[in-house]
Motif scaffolding. Sequence first.
Motif, PDB file in Angstrom:
ATOM      1  N   PHE A 167      28.300  29.462  41.301  1.00 56.03           N
ATOM      2  CA  PHE A 167      29.313  30.466  41.928  1.00 56.03           C
ATOM      3  C   PHE A 167      28.849  31.813  41.423  1.00 56.03           C
ATOM      4  CE2 PHE A 167      30.912  26.302  41.626  1.00 56.03           C
ATOM      5  CZ  PHE A 167      31.294  25.740  42.986  1.00 56.03           C
ATOM      6  N   GLU A 168      29.476  32.952  42.319  1.00 54.41           N
ATOM      7  CA  GLU A 168      29.373  34.237  41.747  1.00 54.41           C
ATOM      8  C   GLU A 168      30.693  35.037  41.648  1.00 54.41           C
ATOM      9  OE1 GLU A 168      26.311  36.489  44.178  1.00 54.41           O
ATOM     10  OE2 GLU A 168      24.781  35.215  43.648  1.00 54.41           O
ATOM     11  N   ASN A 169      31.661  34.108  42.158  1.00 56.05           N
ATOM     12  CA  ASN A 169      32.914  34.666  41.783  1.00 56.05           C
ATOM     13  C   ASN A 169      33.906  33.589  41.662  1.00 56.05           C
ATOM     14  OD1 ASN A 169      34.427  33.905  44.538  1.00 56.05           O
ATOM     15  ND2 ASN A 169      32.396  34.616  45.036  1.00 56.05           N
ATOM     16  N   GLY A 170      35.218  33.918  41.003  1.00 53.48           N
ATOM     17  CA  GLY A 170      36.018  32.922  40.603  1.00 53.48           C
ATOM     18  C   GLY A 170      36.938  32.336  41.781  1.00 53.48           C
TER      19      GLY A 170
ATOM     20  N   GLU B 179      34.249  38.080  32.136  1.00 52.55           N
ATOM     21  CA  GLU B 179      34.499  39.139  33.487  1.00 52.55           C
ATOM     22  C   GLU B 179      33.763  38.547  34.414  1.00 52.55           C
ATOM     23  OE1 GLU B 179      33.166  42.737  31.824  1.00 52.55           O
ATOM     24  OE2 GLU B 179      34.515  42.830  29.868  1.00 52.55           O
ATOM     25  N   LEU B 180      34.460  38.299  35.469  1.00 49.04           N
ATOM     26  CA  LEU B 180      34.092  37.692  37.014  1.00 49.04           C
ATOM     27  C   LEU B 180      33.970  38.641  37.959  1.00 49.04           C
ATOM     28  CD1 LEU B 180      35.778  34.198  36.516  1.00 49.04           C
ATOM     29  CD2 LEU B 180      33.229  34.679  36.273  1.00 49.04           C
TER      30      LEU B 180
ATOM     31  N   SER C  34      39.324  42.421  34.088  1.00 48.07           N
ATOM     32  CA  SER C  34      40.489  42.438  35.136  1.00 48.07           C
ATOM     33  C   SER C  34      41.486  41.376  34.684  1.00 48.07           C
ATOM     34  CB  SER C  34      39.906  42.081  36.460  1.00 48.07           C
ATOM     35  OG  SER C  34      40.924  41.842  37.454  1.00 48.07           O
ATOM     36  N   LYS C  35      42.705  41.854  35.278  1.00 50.19           N
ATOM     37  CA  LYS C  35      43.811  40.916  34.946  1.00 50.19           C
ATOM     38  C   LYS C  35      44.153  39.921  35.958  1.00 50.19           C
ATOM     39  CE  LYS C  35      46.148  43.885  31.531  1.00 50.19           C
ATOM     40  NZ  LYS C  35      47.418  44.338  31.019  1.00 50.19           N
TER      41      LYS C  35
ATOM     42  N   LYS D 278      39.373  36.945  38.741  1.00 52.81           N
ATOM     43  CA  LYS D 278      38.516  37.713  38.195  1.00 52.81           C
ATOM     44  C   LYS D 278      38.345  37.733  36.629  1.00 52.81           C
ATOM     45  CE  LYS D 278      38.598  41.029  42.148  1.00 52.81           C
ATOM     46  NZ  LYS D 278      38.924  42.167  42.659  1.00 52.81           N
ATOM     47  N   ASN D 279      39.112  36.975  36.188  1.00 55.91           N
ATOM     48  CA  ASN D 279      39.313  36.847  34.543  1.00 55.91           C
ATOM     49  C   ASN D 279      38.986  35.373  34.154  1.00 55.91           C
ATOM     50  OD1 ASN D 279      40.329  36.405  32.236  1.00 55.91           O
ATOM     51  ND2 ASN D 279      41.239  38.536  32.142  1.00 55.91           N
ATOM     52  N   GLY D 280      37.837  35.196  33.495  1.00 50.60           N
ATOM     53  CA  GLY D 280      37.667  33.966  33.362  1.00 50.60           C
ATOM     54  C   GLY D 280      38.683  32.919  32.335  1.00 50.60           C
ATOM     55  N   MET D 281      39.313  33.887  31.397  1.00 54.30           N
ATOM     56  CA  MET D 281      40.146  33.149  30.494  1.00 54.30           C
ATOM     57  C   MET D 281      41.483  32.896  31.357  1.00 54.30           C
ATOM     58  SD  MET D 281      39.945  35.425  26.955  1.00 54.30           S
ATOM     59  CE  MET D 281      39.939  37.366  28.281  1.00 54.30           C
TER      60      MET D 281
END
Length: 244
Positions: A35-38, A58-59, A65-66, A70-73
Amino acid sequence: MIKIAICDDIPHMAEAIKKILLSHDFEEKLEIDCFENGFDLYTEFEKKKHNIIMMDIELTPEGYSKEVTKNGMLLSDRIKEASPETIVIFFSRFSYEKDVLSHEPFGFVDKPNPEGDRRMIELVEKAIRRVRNRIEYKTTFWFKTVGVYYGIDIKDILYFESKRPRIKVVTVHEECIFRGQLDQVQENIEKSSEHFIRVSKSHYINMRYIKSFSSKEITMTNDENIPITRKYMEDFRKKSGDLC
């Protein structure tokens, strides 16, 4: 089959990581989605419930990003809320240290070089072992005796003992006897569990039920003593290192 999802906002990076994984023999069939986005990752995860997820922190091309997708965490937190057993591995070109730890990942690696990354392979190997161990709890060992098939949960088996041409299997609940060969039993069990080990020509034991051991014998949790022969001692010492 182990289901793995890889997510990175840099075009083709996820595919490069997939190529690295497929070039290694994990002794397990892998199904890998990229995948290219969350958002797409999470949408597909809800359907498939991947066993292992590997993703950049950083996605988005814009950087940190928050936003959850868009934020893997943050996305990891949402995934583990929905499926606590899912294993998450982060990778990044940047160091997040304490921030990463607060989200309790299975592991973190620097963003891998498309030519290969040993640390990443080692983490995935470890993650696959964890998945196999969970699958073991849902696995049954089948045997036939007096024309009837019986099933025993592998997690409940203490040991197998060869008494040619029969085999005795001792579990936490009972003892059973069936016709068979210990070599064949070992081959079948190894497909589902990594916790069993051969300690003699006649004994194949579940290391989870070891109470104590010496250079000559092993005492199981049911207080039965099982001999360990010289031929199998070295393999036992290596594997039993995890018990000490």
